[in-house]
Design a protein around this motif. Structure first.
Motif, PDB file in Angstrom:
ATOM      1  N   PRO A  36       0.828  -1.208   0.000  1.00 56.28           N
ATOM      2  CA  PRO A  36       0.000   0.000   0.000  1.00 56.28           C
ATOM      3  C   PRO A  36       0.862   1.258   0.000  1.00 56.28           C
ATOM      4  O   PRO A  36       1.968   1.276   0.554  1.00 56.28           O
ATOM      5  CB  PRO A  36      -0.810  -0.121   1.291  1.00 56.28           C
ATOM      6  N   LEU A  37       0.359   2.278  -0.651  1.00 48.73           N
ATOM      7  CA  LEU A  37       1.066   3.564  -0.648  1.00 48.73           C
ATOM      8  C   LEU A  37       1.109   4.118   0.772  1.00 48.73           C
ATOM      9  O   LEU A  37       0.198   3.898   1.574  1.00 48.73           O
ATOM     10  CB  LEU A  37       0.358   4.549  -1.576  1.00 48.73           C
ATOM     11  N   ARG A  38       2.163   4.848   1.053  1.00 49.93           N
ATOM     12  CA  ARG A  38       2.348   5.399   2.398  1.00 49.93           C
ATOM     13  C   ARG A  38       1.671   6.774   2.472  1.00 49.93           C
ATOM     14  O   ARG A  38       2.322   7.817   2.452  1.00 49.93           O
ATOM     15  CB  ARG A  38       3.842   5.491   2.714  1.00 49.93           C
ATOM     16  N   ASP A  40      -1.484   9.055   4.361  1.00 46.69           N
ATOM     17  CA  ASP A  40      -2.466   9.239   5.432  1.00 46.69           C
ATOM     18  C   ASP A  40      -3.708   9.893   4.849  1.00 46.69           C
ATOM     19  O   ASP A  40      -3.631  10.958   4.226  1.00 46.69           O
ATOM     20  CB  ASP A  40      -1.898  10.122   6.545  1.00 46.69           C
ATOM     21  N   GLY A  41      -4.860   9.258   5.062  1.00 44.29           N
ATOM     22  CA  GLY A  41      -6.098   9.817   4.532  1.00 44.29           C
ATOM     23  C   GLY A  41      -6.117   9.772   3.023  1.00 44.29           C
ATOM     24  O   GLY A  41      -5.696   8.799   2.405  1.00 44.29           O
ATOM     25  N   GLN A  42      -6.579  10.852   2.428  1.00 46.68           N
ATOM     26  CA  GLN A  42      -6.630  10.957   0.966  1.00 46.68           C
ATOM     27  C   GLN A  42      -5.790  12.140   0.517  1.00 46.68           C
ATOM     28  O   GLN A  42      -5.841  13.209   1.108  1.00 46.68           O
ATOM     29  CB  GLN A  42      -8.067  11.113   0.474  1.00 46.68           C
ATOM     30  N   GLN A  43      -4.997  11.922  -0.526  1.00 48.42           N
ATOM     31  CA  GLN A  43      -4.171  12.967  -1.097  1.00 48.42           C
ATOM     32  C   GLN A  43      -4.472  13.077  -2.588  1.00 48.42           C
ATOM     33  O   GLN A  43      -4.978  12.138  -3.206  1.00 48.42           O
ATOM     34  CB  GLN A  43      -2.684  12.655  -0.898  1.00 48.42           C
ATOM     35  N   THR A  44      -4.191  14.227  -3.151  1.00 52.44           N
ATOM     36  CA  THR A  44      -4.391  14.421  -4.589  1.00 52.44           C
ATOM     37  C   THR A  44      -3.061  14.644  -5.271  1.00 52.44           C
ATOM     38  O   THR A  44      -2.123  15.190  -4.674  1.00 52.44           O
ATOM     39  CB  THR A  44      -5.305  15.633  -4.870  1.00 52.44           C
ATOM     40  N   HIS A  64       7.163  11.045  -0.358  1.00 58.90           N
ATOM     41  CA  HIS A  64       7.341   9.859   0.502  1.00 58.90           C
ATOM     42  C   HIS A  64       6.099   8.971   0.503  1.00 58.90           C
ATOM     43  O   HIS A  64       5.755   8.361   1.520  1.00 58.90           O
ATOM     44  CB  HIS A  64       7.697  10.275   1.947  1.00 58.90           C
ATOM     45  N   TRP A  65       5.427   8.904  -0.650  1.00 57.35           N
ATOM     46  CA  TRP A  65       4.237   8.077  -0.763  1.00 57.35           C
ATOM     47  C   TRP A  65       4.560   6.654  -1.211  1.00 57.35           C
ATOM     48  O   TRP A  65       3.740   5.757  -1.020  1.00 57.35           O
ATOM     49  CB  TRP A  65       3.255   8.683  -1.770  1.00 57.35           C
ATOM     50  N   LEU A  66       5.722   6.437  -1.832  1.00 55.48           N
ATOM     51  CA  LEU A  66       6.059   5.118  -2.360  1.00 55.48           C
ATOM     52  C   LEU A  66       6.492   4.184  -1.238  1.00 55.48           C
ATOM     53  O   LEU A  66       7.060   4.636  -0.229  1.00 55.48           O
ATOM     54  CB  LEU A  66       7.168   5.233  -3.405  1.00 55.48           C
ATOM     55  N   PRO A  67       6.275   2.876  -1.402  1.00 57.89           N
ATOM     56  CA  PRO A  67       6.724   1.924  -0.380  1.00 57.89           C
ATOM     57  C   PRO A  67       8.230   1.993  -0.146  1.00 57.89           C
ATOM     58  O   PRO A  67       8.704   1.771   0.962  1.00 57.89           O
ATOM     59  CB  PRO A  67       6.310   0.572  -0.956  1.00 57.89           C
ATOM     60  N   SER A  68       8.965   2.310  -1.219  1.00 53.69           N
ATOM     61  CA  SER A  68      10.421   2.490  -1.121  1.00 53.69           C
ATOM     62  C   SER A  68      10.872   3.231  -2.368  1.00 53.69           C
ATOM     63  O   SER A  68      10.119   3.360  -3.346  1.00 53.69           O
ATOM     64  CB  SER A  68      11.130   1.128  -1.024  1.00 53.69           C
ATOM     65  N   ASP A 100      -2.254   0.427  -4.168  1.00 54.44           N
ATOM     66  CA  ASP A 100      -0.853   0.062  -4.331  1.00 54.44           C
ATOM     67  C   ASP A 100      -0.380   0.670  -5.645  1.00 54.44           C
ATOM     68  O   ASP A 100      -1.141   1.374  -6.332  1.00 54.44           O
ATOM     69  CB  ASP A 100      -0.657  -1.466  -4.287  1.00 54.44           C
ATOM     70  N   LEU A 101       0.880   0.407  -6.030  1.00 59.21           N
ATOM     71  CA  LEU A 101       1.400   1.054  -7.232  1.00 59.21           C
ATOM     72  C   LEU A 101       0.678   0.600  -8.490  1.00 59.21           C
ATOM     73  O   LEU A 101       0.479   1.387  -9.415  1.00 59.21           O
ATOM     74  CB  LEU A 101       2.909   0.783  -7.362  1.00 59.21           C
ATOM     75  N   LEU A 102       0.292  -0.664  -8.548  1.00 60.44           N
ATOM     76  CA  LEU A 102      -0.422  -1.139  -9.731  1.00 60.44           C
ATOM     77  C   LEU A 102      -1.806  -0.486  -9.836  1.00 60.44           C
ATOM     78  O   LEU A 102      -2.256  -0.144 -10.932  1.00 60.44           O
ATOM     79  CB  LEU A 102      -0.547  -2.664  -9.685  1.00 60.44           C
TER      80      LEU A 102
END
Length: 340
Positions: A36-38, A40-44, A64-68, A100-102
């Protein structure tokens, strides 16, 4: 022979290590793509026209939304390996920790952007609808301070008065939709609603054209405080037209006064002649006076078949309907003069 055996064993060892490494990379890639993306809540996130997937991933990584950091590389390899065609589509997208990224990739390729809403309220004037468009920061303004004549020309209707021509409804649109696009949509919606109602109109109505019905509907919209009375109010005005009586409706007077109207209608206003003063002029005013909704259109084309020629407000949104002037005068004394 022993040396050859050792060589083969060494090659097999290297192959096993390589296979393990590749398996580890594949597993890590699968894990990163499905993590899952890192968020909090919902972002645009906004994708501009011409943005590449790499540019979008770089912005997501900066947030800093990517898992790595390596997750972006895995996604680019995934896109190349699966020969996924098409570029990411521009627009404003909503992301959350359930993506997630997909899933994010699928979203960016699909163009399922965030949808915003703008409402045109029944009974608004065109000026109020235009003000709502111009006050919305999510709408791309292309008409600037264009006059109504220029706006109608821009939507392909030069020479037509804009009042009443835009259907009151809630319009859904992605960010950066142009004002012209929304106006064209509202115009087309009114054309369709009017055509539909006109095709099913009651017989023997005193309207020469659908535009006459639109004008009547706009008056009914402004006069009606309770939905159940629309057909009754339309019936009063239709009977007056048939008898050659003046409509004598205050909303048309107010519309004709324009900016001179200060919130109180006076006797002098009723006697001040304008093209919209239905106390001084017979028949319908030259244009609609508001944006009528579907119910008002239907009432104008399906008026009730009663006998009332007058109505007066009770002060609570409802009206008293009268067939004779004597009855009307009595209702005025009861509900208007006594209150004053």
């Amino acid at each position: 022979m022993i040396r050859r055996f050792r060589y083969v064993r060494l090659l097999l060892s290297f192959a096993a290590v390589a296979a393990l490494a590749i398996a580890g990379l594949l597993f890590d890639g699968w894990r990163q793509l499905h993590a899952p993306l890192r968020i909090d809540g919902q972002q645009t996130i906004e994708i501009a026209p011409g943005d590449t997937l790499a540019a979008v991933l770089a912005r997501m990584n900066a947030q800093h939304w990517l898992p790595s950091a390596r997750a972006a590389l895995y996604l680019r390899l995934y896109v190349r390996w699966h020969a996924i065609g098409g570029r990411v589509r521009s627009g404003e997208y909503a992301l959350n920790a359930q993506h997630d990224l997909l899933a994010a990739l699928d979203l960016f390729l699909s163009g399922r952007t965030i949808v915003h809403e703008l409402r045109f309220v029944e009974g608004w004037t065109f000026a109020q609808a235009l003000q709502a468009i111009r006050a919305n920061p999510l709408i791309r303004q292309t008409l600037a301070d264009a006059k109504p004549e220029a706006i109608m020309a821009a939507i392909g209707q030069p020479g037509q008065h804009p009042e009443g021509r835009f259907f009151p409804d809630t319009y859904r649109f992605p960010k950066d939709t142009s004002d012209l696009t929304l106006l064209r949509q509202a115009y087309a919606a009114m054309q369709k609603a009017l055509a539909d109602e006109w095709a099913q109109r009651a017989p023997d109505l005193p309207y020469a054209t659908p535009d006459d019905a639109l004008i009547m509907a706009s008056i009914v919209e402004k006069e009606t405080g309770v939905a159940a009375e629309r057909a009754q109010i339309a019936g009063v005005f239709v009977r007056r037209l048939r008898l050659g009586m003046r409509l004598q409706t205050d909303p048309t007077v107010i519309y004709g006064l324009g900016e001179r109207f200060d919130g109180n209608i006076r006797l002098v206003d009723l006697r001040t002649d304008t093209p919209y003063n239905t106390y001084t002029r017979a028949g319908l005013p030259p244009t609609p006076i508001s944006l009528p909704g579907r119910a008002a259109l239907h009432a104008a084309l399906h008026p009730d078949d009663g006998q009332a020629l007058f109505f007066v407000s009770r002060g609570d949104g409802t009206h008293v309907f009268s067939a004779t002037l004597a009855e009307h005068d009595a209702a005025v004394r009861r509900y208007q003069l006594k209150k004053k």
